[in-house]
Design a protein around this motif. Structure first.
Motif, PDB file in Angstrom:
ATOM      1  N   GLU A 180       0.825  -1.206   0.000  1.00 17.90           N
ATOM      2  CA  GLU A 180       0.000   0.000   0.000  1.00 17.90           C
ATOM      3  C   GLU A 180       0.859   1.255   0.000  1.00 17.90           C
ATOM      4  N   GLY A 181       2.054   1.137  -0.558  1.00 16.67           N
ATOM      5  CA  GLY A 181       2.907   2.301  -0.684  1.00 16.67           C
ATOM      6  C   GLY A 181       3.803   2.567   0.494  1.00 16.67           C
ATOM      7  N   GLY A 182       3.862   1.638   1.448  1.00 11.14           N
ATOM      8  CA  GLY A 182       4.699   1.854   2.613  1.00 11.14           C
ATOM      9  C   GLY A 182       6.159   1.531   2.331  1.00 11.14           C
ATOM     10  N   SER A 183       7.054   2.321   2.870  1.00 16.36           N
ATOM     11  CA  SER A 183       8.484   2.059   2.710  1.00 16.36           C
ATOM     12  C   SER A 183       9.255   2.290   4.011  1.00 16.36           C
ATOM     13  N   ALA A 184       8.622   2.910   5.001  1.00 19.03           N
ATOM     14  CA  ALA A 184       9.288   3.165   6.271  1.00 19.03           C
ATOM     15  C   ALA A 184       9.394   1.881   7.080  1.00 19.03           C
ATOM     16  N   PRO A 185      10.367   1.792   7.984  1.00 14.76           N
ATOM     17  CA  PRO A 185      10.440   0.624   8.869  1.00 14.76           C
ATOM     18  C   PRO A 185       9.174   0.496   9.714  1.00 14.76           C
ATOM     19  N   VAL A 186       8.945  -0.694  10.240  1.00 19.98           N
ATOM     20  CA  VAL A 186       7.795  -0.925  11.111  1.00 19.98           C
ATOM     21  C   VAL A 186       7.973  -0.112  12.389  1.00 19.98           C
ATOM     22  N   ALA A 187       7.007   0.724  12.667  1.00 25.71           N
ATOM     23  CA  ALA A 187       7.089   1.576  13.847  1.00 25.71           C
ATOM     24  C   ALA A 187       6.823   0.768  15.108  1.00 25.71           C
ATOM     25  N   ALA A 188       7.410   1.187  16.197  1.00 25.67           N
ATOM     26  CA  ALA A 188       7.135   0.548  17.478  1.00 25.67           C
ATOM     27  C   ALA A 188       5.694   0.799  17.879  1.00 25.67           C
ATOM     28  N   PRO A 189       4.970  -0.234  18.292  1.00 26.87           N
ATOM     29  CA  PRO A 189       3.609  -0.020  18.795  1.00 26.87           C
ATOM     30  C   PRO A 189       3.609   0.956  19.962  1.00 26.87           C
ATOM     31  N   VAL A 220       0.555 -16.753  17.714  1.00 22.96           N
ATOM     32  CA  VAL A 220       1.096 -15.679  16.881  1.00 22.96           C
ATOM     33  C   VAL A 220       0.023 -15.170  15.924  1.00 22.96           C
ATOM     34  N   VAL A 221      -0.085 -13.858  15.805  1.00 26.70           N
ATOM     35  CA  VAL A 221      -0.982 -13.256  14.812  1.00 26.70           C
ATOM     36  C   VAL A 221      -0.131 -12.551  13.760  1.00 26.70           C
ATOM     37  N   VAL A 222      -0.734 -12.311  12.580  1.00 25.04           N
ATOM     38  CA  VAL A 222       0.056 -11.879  11.420  1.00 25.04           C
ATOM     39  C   VAL A 222      -0.651 -10.750  10.679  1.00 25.04           C
ATOM     40  N   ALA A 223       0.069  -9.677  10.420  1.00 23.76           N
ATOM     41  CA  ALA A 223      -0.439  -8.565   9.620  1.00 23.76           C
ATOM     42  C   ALA A 223       0.734  -7.756   9.085  1.00 23.76           C
ATOM     43  N   ASP A 224       0.492  -7.035   8.002  1.00 24.31           N
ATOM     44  CA  ASP A 224       1.471  -6.090   7.460  1.00 24.31           C
ATOM     45  C   ASP A 224       1.342  -4.795   8.262  1.00 24.31           C
ATOM     46  N   LEU A 225       2.372  -4.444   9.006  1.00 23.16           N
ATOM     47  CA  LEU A 225       2.291  -3.303   9.919  1.00 23.16           C
ATOM     48  C   LEU A 225       2.899  -2.025   9.374  1.00 23.16           C
ATOM     49  N   ASN A 226       3.426  -2.044   8.148  1.00 23.01           N
ATOM     50  CA  ASN A 226       3.958  -0.798   7.569  1.00 23.01           C
ATOM     51  C   ASN A 226       3.593  -0.621   6.103  1.00 23.01           C
ATOM     52  N   THR A 249      -1.349   1.236  19.362  1.00 21.94           N
ATOM     53  CA  THR A 249      -1.526   1.586  17.958  1.00 21.94           C
ATOM     54  C   THR A 249      -0.181   1.493  17.251  1.00 21.94           C
ATOM     55  N   VAL A 250      -0.211   1.206  15.945  1.00 26.00           N
ATOM     56  CA  VAL A 250       1.015   1.065  15.162  1.00 26.00           C
ATOM     57  C   VAL A 250       1.031   2.176  14.114  1.00 26.00           C
ATOM     58  N   PRO A 251       1.789   3.240  14.346  1.00 24.84           N
ATOM     59  CA  PRO A 251       1.853   4.337  13.375  1.00 24.84           C
ATOM     60  C   PRO A 251       2.321   3.847  12.004  1.00 24.84           C
ATOM     61  N   GLY A 252       1.659   4.327  10.964  1.00 24.60           N
ATOM     62  CA  GLY A 252       2.050   3.971   9.610  1.00 24.60           C
ATOM     63  C   GLY A 252       1.485   2.668   9.101  1.00 24.60           C
ATOM     64  N   SER A 253       0.653   1.996   9.901  1.00 25.14           N
ATOM     65  CA  SER A 253       0.061   0.728   9.463  1.00 25.14           C
ATOM     66  C   SER A 253      -1.243   0.974   8.712  1.00 25.14           C
ATOM     67  N   GLY A 254      -1.739  -0.076   8.058  1.00 31.23           N
ATOM     68  CA  GLY A 254      -3.002  -0.004   7.341  1.00 31.23           C
ATOM     69  C   GLY A 254      -3.745  -1.311   7.407  1.00 31.23           C
ATOM     70  N   LYS A 255      -4.985  -1.293   6.957  1.00 31.47           N
ATOM     71  CA  LYS A 255      -5.877  -2.451   7.106  1.00 31.47           C
ATOM     72  C   LYS A 255      -5.819  -3.428   5.946  1.00 31.47           C
TER      73      LYS A 255
END
Length: 576
Positions: A44-53, A463-469, A547-553
């Motif tokens: 979804e256009g993300g390129s930043a590292p995964v932000a800390a929750p 374990v749960v799984v999602a794209d966080l960035n 919350t995870v900044p920069g994440s999407g659904k």
């Protein structure tokens, strides 16, 4: 209705973020199984590292939590999600953590198993189903954010003089009539008792086609389709002590099957009418009075060594195996998943039983097992899937004394989704040897992550799984618990097993059952801003919301315990 999104030794490996506790054993990637991050979702256009929750709030429950992951669902129909939680009572909170209406108290004792949220009878009203102790299972309707006991409920799982605890729950429309059935597994240990109950939307025992004796199982009736003399020796159960049920299609008809694991070394597959399914004709009975009889899935012990199984159940040769010298498989707390492991459009059954030896039994390792479904003529039903003839094995967990109950062992619940971007799913699971493992669909080990850092009695959630960035590459999220002060953490890994973030939960309390996160986290957009939240329900201090900044659904592959709000152990890699 749902707020879920659509639908992965050595001493190498990456380091941690500044939110990590650090340490030399944080992460490990096998040199011979090292993998490269690969997109498994649409970016979804993300390129930043995964932000800390970032911690948003604590939702105070004033009750001890167990393995019932909270759910994020719009139960009021206003387009805004709520939190549905089950601890000892059942509660609904708004997105800001305010309790809505009175607590549901129709079940007895704790709620151990993840609760189900669905519309049971298609009336447009959301239902919440929970299992308690003393044989109680309750369904609540949610109207205006308030819980009310649904007509016909609570239901009872009492049998053979025992009113046991519900330890497993899953839901599906088993007969295709548009109404949802609830499957409940219990800790009943009586020889004539039943461990598996199926209830209709009205709280009555499910009776497909008017078959009044379909459920519960095992029953004590004789004749076709019953258990007393099924294939001669009959079916016999003993206690389901973990989240021991999964639902999915494991044959070529359009209906669904129910998979159940027991504490007597058996795994069984049921049709919706309660009848047990036959395993491959490769397996035949060696007992003299039933010699040569083809066996059902639930009629024989599984052993670690395939040669032992072949000699004993096929060739009928050699000494009978003895657990004092030979490892057998005990399914005590292993939930079964139904998943298409090789991408051929046909489902297999995945479980992670204890590999035991000695008397009294002592777990030597956990084994990743994949069994074929009853496709075609059924001649491969219950056979080991190619690549899993020799089972991938974990390290030996610490041996616990028989009266060492707390904190409880972790549940080896498999998460079955593609984490590395091909069409086939991996098996990711927390194991009580202190590692989270990732097993490839060919049976090879991709990596393992050392969450316990060498400490005994430190356990991890499912374990749960999602794209966080939003970069198309999924991350893996879980919690840890122990009896140590401050033992609860939230952990985020990348899909290679490298630690991204490890965060100590704020405001941890004291609890003799455990401190930290036994239940799988839940990932969803709780506040409707398009960004994901992570909810963790704890033993000791209610529910923490991050919350995870920069994440999407756009890519939430395994959002909560057992894969979703009906807890079937199915996911995006399960064939329909």
């Amino acid at each position: 209705m749902s707020a879920f999104g659509c639908g992965g030794d050595g001493d190498g490996g990456g380091g941690a973020s500044s939110s990590s506790s650090g340490g030399p054993r944080d992460a490990s990637v096998l040199e011979d199984g090292a993998i490269t991050p690969t997109a498994a979702c649409k970016a979804e256009g993300g390129s930043a590292p995964v932000a800390a929750p970032q911690h948003v709030r604590n939702v105070e429950t004033k009750e001890t939590g167990w393995f019932a992951s909270p759910l994020v669902v719009d139960v009021t129909g206003d387009g805004k999600p709520e939190i549905v939680a089950a601890l000892y009572s059942t509660m609904i909170f708004d997105a800001e953590g305010n309790l809505m209406g009175a607590k549901g108290t129709a079940t007895k004792g704790r709620v151990y198993a993840p609760h189900v949220v669905t519309d049971l009878d298609g009336d447009g009203v959301v239902d919440v189903v929970v299992g308690g102790n003393e044989g109680t299972v309750a369904a609540y309707e949610v109207k205006g954010g308030a819980l009310s006991v649904k007509a016909g409920w609570p239901a009872s799982t009492c049998s053979a003089g025992q009113c046991p605890e519900a330890r497993g729950m899953a839901a599906a429309d088993l007969d295709g009539d548009g109404k949802v059935e609830i499957v409940v597994t219990t800790t009943n240990t009586q020889k004539t008792g039943a461990q598996v109950f199926v209830f209709s939307a009205d709280g009555k025992l499910f009776a497909p086609g008017g078959k009044a004796d379909a459920w519960p199982r095992y029953n004590t009736l004789s004749g076709p389709g019953n258990d007393a003399d099924f294939n001669g020796q009959g079916n016999h159960g003993y206690g389901c002590f973990g989240l021991n049920v999964g639902i999915g299609n494991i044959d070529d008809d359009p209906g669904l099957e129910i998979l159940v694991t027991y504490d007597n070394h058996h795994i069984n597959a049921f049709k919706p009418d309660g009848s047990s399914m036959l395993a491959s004709g490769w397996y035949t009975n060696r007992q003299s009075q039933f010699d040569g009889q083809r066996m059902g899935w639930g009629q024989f012990i599984r052993w670690v060594d395939p040669k032992v199984e072949d000699d004993h159940y096929h060739l009928h040769t050699g000494e009978w195996p003895d657990v004092k010298t030979t490892m057998w498989l005990q399914w005590t707390a292993s939930p079964p998943n139904v998943v298409d492991i090789d991408g051929d459009g046909k489902n297999e059954v995945v479980g992670i039983p204890n590999a035991e030896m000695k008397e009294p039994y002592e777990t030597q390792a956990y084994a990743f097992m994949v069994l074929e479904g009853a496709h075609g003529d059924g001649e491969r039903a219950g056979r080991r899937k190619a690549g899993f003839e020799q089972l991938p094995m974990t390290d030996k967990p610490a041996v616990r004394a028989s009266d060492d109950y707390y904190p409880p062992d972790g549940i080896p619940a498999p998460t079955t989704v593609s984490i590395v971007g091909d069409a086939r799913p991996e098996i990711v699971a927390p194991i009580n040897d202190g590692y989270v493992y990732a097993i490839a669909p060919d049976g090879s080990r991709l990596w393992r992550y050392d969450f316990a850092k060498g400490k005994a009695k430190v356990f991890a959630s499912e374990v749960v799984v999602a794209d966080l960035n939003k970069d198309g590459v999924p991350e893996l999220v879980f919690g840890t618990y122990s009896l140590e002060e401050g033992g609860g953490t939230l952990v985020v890994l990348d899909n290679t097993g490298r630690l991204l973030h490890e965060i100590a939960l704020p405001g941890q309390g004291k609890n003799g059952n455990g401190i930290g996160v036994p239940a799988a986290p839940t990932i969803a957009d709780l506040d409707g801003d398009g960004q994901l939240e992570i909810l963790v329900q704890t033993f000791d201090h209610g529910i923490d919301v991050f919350t995870v900044p920069g994440s999407g659904k756009g890519c939430v592959l395994w959002p909560t315990s057992r894969g979703g709000p009906t807890r079937t152990g199915a996911g995006p890699s399960t064939a329909k």
